[in-house]
Design a protein around this motif. Structure first.
Motif, PDB file in Angstrom:
ATOM      1  N   TYR A   1       0.848  -1.193   0.000  1.00 10.69           N
ATOM      2  CA  TYR A   1       0.000   0.000   0.000  1.00 10.69           C
ATOM      3  C   TYR A   1       0.882   1.240   0.000  1.00 10.69           C
ATOM      4  O   TYR A   1       1.875   1.308   0.735  1.00 10.69           O
ATOM      5  CB  TYR A   1      -0.923   0.012   1.219  1.00 10.69           C
ATOM      6  CG  TYR A   1      -2.066  -0.967   1.098  1.00 10.69           C
ATOM      7  CD1 TYR A   1      -3.266  -0.592   0.512  1.00 10.69           C
ATOM      8  CD2 TYR A   1      -1.926  -2.280   1.532  1.00 10.69           C
ATOM      9  CE1 TYR A   1      -4.306  -1.496   0.380  1.00 10.69           C
ATOM     10  CE2 TYR A   1      -2.956  -3.196   1.405  1.00 10.69           C
ATOM     11  CZ  TYR A   1      -4.143  -2.800   0.825  1.00 10.69           C
ATOM     12  OH  TYR A   1      -5.180  -3.703   0.674  1.00 10.69           O
ATOM     13  N   ARG A   2       0.490   2.213  -0.826  1.00  5.33           N
ATOM     14  CA  ARG A   2       1.253   3.465  -0.898  1.00  5.33           C
ATOM     15  C   ARG A   2       0.302   4.649  -0.813  1.00  5.33           C
ATOM     16  O   ARG A   2      -0.829   4.606  -1.320  1.00  5.33           O
ATOM     17  CB  ARG A   2       2.038   3.547  -2.207  1.00  5.33           C
ATOM     18  CG  ARG A   2       3.251   2.623  -2.269  1.00  5.33           C
ATOM     19  CD  ARG A   2       4.054   2.916  -3.516  1.00  5.33           C
ATOM     20  NE  ARG A   2       5.168   1.989  -3.691  1.00  5.33           N
ATOM     21  CZ  ARG A   2       5.972   1.991  -4.741  1.00  5.33           C
ATOM     22  NH1 ARG A   2       5.792   2.885  -5.713  1.00  5.33           N
ATOM     23  NH2 ARG A   2       6.962   1.118  -4.837  1.00  5.33           N
TER      24      ARG A   2
ATOM     25  N   THR B   1      -0.694   8.230  -2.100  1.00  8.08           N
ATOM     26  CA  THR B   1      -0.533   8.998  -3.330  1.00  8.08           C
ATOM     27  C   THR B   1      -0.588  10.502  -3.043  1.00  8.08           C
ATOM     28  O   THR B   1      -0.814  10.928  -1.896  1.00  8.08           O
ATOM     29  CB  THR B   1      -1.639   8.644  -4.341  1.00  8.08           C
ATOM     30  OG1 THR B   1      -2.894   9.179  -3.877  1.00  8.08           O
ATOM     31  CG2 THR B   1      -1.759   7.133  -4.505  1.00  8.08           C
ATOM     32  N   GLU B   2      -0.428  11.296  -4.087  1.00  3.97           N
ATOM     33  CA  GLU B   2      -0.462  12.755  -3.961  1.00  3.97           C
ATOM     34  C   GLU B   2      -1.850  13.277  -3.597  1.00  3.97           C
ATOM     35  O   GLU B   2      -2.027  14.469  -3.311  1.00  3.97           O
ATOM     36  CB  GLU B   2      -0.009  13.404  -5.270  1.00  3.97           C
ATOM     37  CG  GLU B   2      -0.890  13.052  -6.452  1.00  3.97           C
ATOM     38  CD  GLU B   2      -0.393  13.637  -7.760  1.00  3.97           C
ATOM     39  OE1 GLU B   2      -1.155  13.594  -8.731  1.00  3.97           O
ATOM     40  OE2 GLU B   2       0.747  14.128  -7.789  1.00  3.97           O
TER      41      GLU B   2
ATOM     42  N   CYS C   1      -3.357  12.695  -0.931  1.00  2.50           N
ATOM     43  CA  CYS C   1      -3.418  12.904   0.519  1.00  2.50           C
ATOM     44  C   CYS C   1      -3.630  14.398   0.824  1.00  2.50           C
ATOM     45  O   CYS C   1      -2.895  15.263   0.326  1.00  2.50           O
ATOM     46  CB  CYS C   1      -2.136  12.410   1.181  1.00  2.50           C
ATOM     47  SG  CYS C   1      -2.086  12.682   2.975  1.00  2.50           S
TER      48      CYS C   1
ATOM     49  N   LYS D   1       2.189  15.035   5.113  1.00  2.00           N
ATOM     50  CA  LYS D   1       1.553  13.982   4.334  1.00  2.00           C
ATOM     51  C   LYS D   1       1.763  12.624   5.005  1.00  2.00           C
ATOM     52  O   LYS D   1       2.796  12.382   5.655  1.00  2.00           O
ATOM     53  CB  LYS D   1       2.136  13.928   2.915  1.00  2.00           C
ATOM     54  CG  LYS D   1       2.001  15.208   2.115  1.00  2.00           C
ATOM     55  CD  LYS D   1       0.576  15.472   1.677  1.00  2.00           C
ATOM     56  CE  LYS D   1       0.491  16.706   0.792  1.00  2.00           C
ATOM     57  NZ  LYS D   1      -0.894  16.981   0.341  1.00  2.00           N
TER      58      LYS D   1
ATOM     59  N   TYR E   1       2.719   8.777   5.354  1.00  2.00           N
ATOM     60  CA  TYR E   1       3.755   7.937   4.761  1.00  2.00           C
ATOM     61  C   TYR E   1       3.683   6.563   5.413  1.00  2.00           C
ATOM     62  O   TYR E   1       3.552   6.437   6.632  1.00  2.00           O
ATOM     63  CB  TYR E   1       5.139   8.559   5.000  1.00  2.00           C
ATOM     64  CG  TYR E   1       6.278   7.657   4.590  1.00  2.00           C
ATOM     65  CD1 TYR E   1       6.673   7.542   3.252  1.00  2.00           C
ATOM     66  CD2 TYR E   1       6.956   6.885   5.545  1.00  2.00           C
ATOM     67  CE1 TYR E   1       7.705   6.705   2.879  1.00  2.00           C
ATOM     68  CE2 TYR E   1       8.004   6.046   5.179  1.00  2.00           C
ATOM     69  CZ  TYR E   1       8.368   5.952   3.843  1.00  2.00           C
ATOM     70  OH  TYR E   1       9.384   5.110   3.474  1.00  2.00           O
TER      71      TYR E   1
ATOM     72  N   ALA F   1      -6.830   8.189  -0.992  1.00  2.00           N
ATOM     73  CA  ALA F   1      -5.460   8.584  -1.317  1.00  2.00           C
ATOM     74  C   ALA F   1      -4.456   7.450  -1.164  1.00  2.00           C
ATOM     75  O   ALA F   1      -3.291   7.601  -1.522  1.00  2.00           O
ATOM     76  CB  ALA F   1      -5.040   9.760  -0.431  1.00  2.00           C
ATOM     77  N   ILE F   2      -4.913   6.343  -0.598  1.00  2.00           N
ATOM     78  CA  ILE F   2      -4.012   5.200  -0.398  1.00  2.00           C
ATOM     79  C   ILE F   2      -4.405   4.094  -1.370  1.00  2.00           C
ATOM     80  O   ILE F   2      -5.569   3.699  -1.438  1.00  2.00           O
ATOM     81  CB  ILE F   2      -4.067   4.699   1.062  1.00  2.00           C
ATOM     82  CG1 ILE F   2      -3.678   5.835   2.013  1.00  2.00           C
ATOM     83  CG2 ILE F   2      -3.148   3.490   1.247  1.00  2.00           C
ATOM     84  CD1 ILE F   2      -3.772   5.472   3.477  1.00  2.00           C
ATOM     85  N   THR F   3      -3.439   3.638  -2.124  1.00  2.00           N
ATOM     86  CA  THR F   3      -3.733   2.659  -3.177  1.00  2.00           C
ATOM     87  C   THR F   3      -2.904   1.398  -2.989  1.00  2.00           C
ATOM     88  O   THR F   3      -1.799   1.433  -2.428  1.00  2.00           O
ATOM     89  CB  THR F   3      -3.450   3.261  -4.575  1.00  2.00           C
ATOM     90  OG1 THR F   3      -3.876   2.354  -5.582  1.00  2.00           O
ATOM     91  CG2 THR F   3      -1.979   3.539  -4.774  1.00  2.00           C
TER      92      THR F   3
ATOM     93  N   ILE G   1      -0.717  -1.398  -4.643  1.00  2.00           N
ATOM     94  CA  ILE G   1       0.110  -1.666  -5.816  1.00  2.00           C
ATOM     95  C   ILE G   1       0.502  -3.134  -5.790  1.00  2.00           C
ATOM     96  O   ILE G   1       0.980  -3.645  -4.766  1.00  2.00           O
ATOM     97  CB  ILE G   1       1.371  -0.783  -5.839  1.00  2.00           C
ATOM     98  CG1 ILE G   1       0.983   0.692  -5.949  1.00  2.00           C
ATOM     99  CG2 ILE G   1       2.290  -1.169  -6.982  1.00  2.00           C
ATOM    100  CD1 ILE G   1       2.164   1.634  -5.908  1.00  2.00           C
TER     101      ILE G   1
END
Length: 502
Positions: free
Chosen positions: A113-114, A116-117, A119, A142, A144, A164-166, A168
């Motif tokens: 999970y990451r 993204t911009e 946020c 932001k 992290y 905002a969290i996706t 991958i």
């Protein structure tokens, strides 16, 4: 990615076309050294950092299309190394069937999970609050995620009001229902061949075209060019795969143009398979076994053998439509060569079995066949109409879509023994198939007929198809409606099953 034109599909078509041209023109395989320059012309790379890398990858694709193995990266060798063996018409693939070209792999990140911009540095900070491992902190306002602490539970992604969290994932790993794809020490994808069942879903979902299956285009064409009587048996999913002008009548003409001596629809074998599986079910369930699973999909079949070996005895022993149709042709045309043309990579694995090698000489996917059409300049818009294929019934043609096999068998039993109630369950995609088998093993499907399809959507979603899955399913539905007969009992081959099993 099926049905979406891309640089990957374009390159694959070029490879198949050039290999077919090579075989049609002279069979001089030494000219294969020139093919990477034909497939990747010019001086500037199209999609990688070097045109030399692109040509090296094209070279490996050519070798695999001819049934040869990948060359070791760490040693110098000619593209044509070992190609004299591929020039033999009877040559089968050397395992493994599905391969990853190492230097074509993008080294995609594994599941994580990451942030993204998107946020927004919100006051709620819900992502942080729900994290069970305190893996989320804030840097420059932001969120992290510390990947070392993250357990990939996904709670943060669900809690974020801005999405905002996706997640991958490596595409090949995420679609592998057998969890057969791992990472090597430098992050490249590698296939655990002990787990792989050759469904080919990784192949069609790799956005970098790094995964390739082996082929027999060269061998098929050489058999034709050397005067063999080569008969094509074609899976019902073929309909519409070669464009809107590729009617069954034009398709038969196109196949004759390629040099095939005859074209037969595998729906004929599907009708025989339906009759035999119905017999199996009525004789064995529940007296001899608690349930019966259909035998048609080789990826499903292999999955059961690998993961649920104690349940494999419940798979129908009936031959697949491919084998029934092939044996029928061998009976009617002694000495002929039979090519199965279909949507499936796993059928190549099935044809390699010792018990089947004498029945099915070659296997081509629709994608590979399209390369042959391109090599011979076949234009479906202008080509004349030939004979129609009308021997298969609507039930047999329905095998191409998920649920079609079980429906055909259930409908036949309902017709012959209307007092007998039959329950069916189906699964599509290997992850769903595994769940189905787990429940069957637990006794949840006693008395049932189970159908498993390795590809989501059924055969129309096979790794060798060209159409989007939904469109392919609709076209097959129309093709079913055009059949001259509905039931396998109306087929002129309805009584041949026993003789073909011998």
């Amino acid at each position: 990615m099926r049905g979406i034109p891309s640089l990957i599909t374009d390159i694959r078509k070029k490879v198949f076309t050039e290999v077919a041209k090579l075989a049609y023109e002279s069979g001089d395989y030494t000219r294969a050294e020139d093919l990477p320059y034909v497939i990747v012309p010019g001086e500037n790379p199209l999609h990688r950092e070097s045109i030399f890398l692109e040509r090296a990858i094209a070279g490996e694709r050519i070798r695999l299309a001819m049934g040869l193995s990948l060359q070791p990266v760490q040693q110098r060798s000619l593209l044509t190394e070992g190609m004299d063996q591929a020039a033999i018409a009877e040559q089968y693939y050397e395992p493994p069937l599905i391969n990853i070209i190492p230097y074509a792999c993008h080294r995609c990140p594994s599941r994580q999970y990451r942030v993204t911009e998107l946020c927004q540095n919100c006051l709620a900070a819900s992502c942080h609050e729900v994290c069970p491992k305190d893996a989320i902190r804030f840097i420059n306002g932001k969120s992290y995620i510390d990947q070392k602490s993250c357990i990939k539970c996904g709670k943060c992604a669900k809690a974020c009001a801005y999405h905002a969290i996706t997640l991958i994932e490596s595409p090949c790993q995420s679609v592998c229902g057998m969890d057969a794809i791992k990472k090597d020490e430098v992050g490249r994808a590698v296939i655990d061949q002990d787990k792989c069942v050759a469904c080919g879903q990784c192949l069609v979902n790799c956005p970098f075209g790094a995964i390739v299956d082996k082929g027999q285009i060269y061998q098929v064409v050489r058999a034709i060019m050397t005067g063999e009587q080569v008969i094509a048996i074609v899976a019902p999913a073929f309909i519409g795969q070669f464009g809107k002008f590729s009617t069954p009548e034009k398709f038969t003409t196109a196949m004759k143009t390629l040099g095939f001596a005859g074209v037969v629809e595998v729906a004929v074998g599907a009708d025989i398979c339906t009759i035999e599986e119905a017999k199996d079910f009525l004789e064995k369930v529940p007296g001899e076994q608690p349930y019966m699973a259909t035998s048609c999909c080789p990826a499903w079949h292999e999955m059961v053998y690998k993961l649920y070996p104690d349940q494999s005895k419940n798979i129908s022993m009936t031959l697949t439509p491919m084998v029934f149709t092939a044996r029928l042709q061998k009976q009617e045309h002694p000495g002929c060569k039979v090519v199965f043309v279909g949507p499936c990579a796993a059928k190549k694995l099935e044809a390699m079995r010792t018990s089947i090698r004498s029945d099915v000489d070659f296997v081509l996917t629709f994608e590979e066949l399209m390369g042959m059409f391109e090599a011979r300049g076949v234009n479906f818009e202008t080509i004349a109409e030939g004979e129609s294929m009308q021997e298969g019934t609507a039930a047999g043609r329905g095998f191409a879509v998920s649920g079609g096999v079980a429906k055909a068998v259930a409908d036949l039993i309902a017709r012959t023994e209307p007092e007998r109630e039959i329950h069916t369950a189906k699964a599509e995609g290997l992850r769903e198939c595994r769940q189905l088998m787990a429940m069957a093993k637990a006794g949840k499907y006693n008395g049932y007929l189970l159908e498993g399809m390795g590809c989501p959507g059924g055969c129309v979603a096979g790794a060798g198809t060209l159409l989007p899955v939904d469109l392919a399913a609709r076209v097959v539905g129309r093709y079913q409606a055009e059949a001259g007969h509905d039931s396998p009992l109306e087929s002129k081959y309805c009584a041949t099953g026993e003789s073909l099993k011998e």
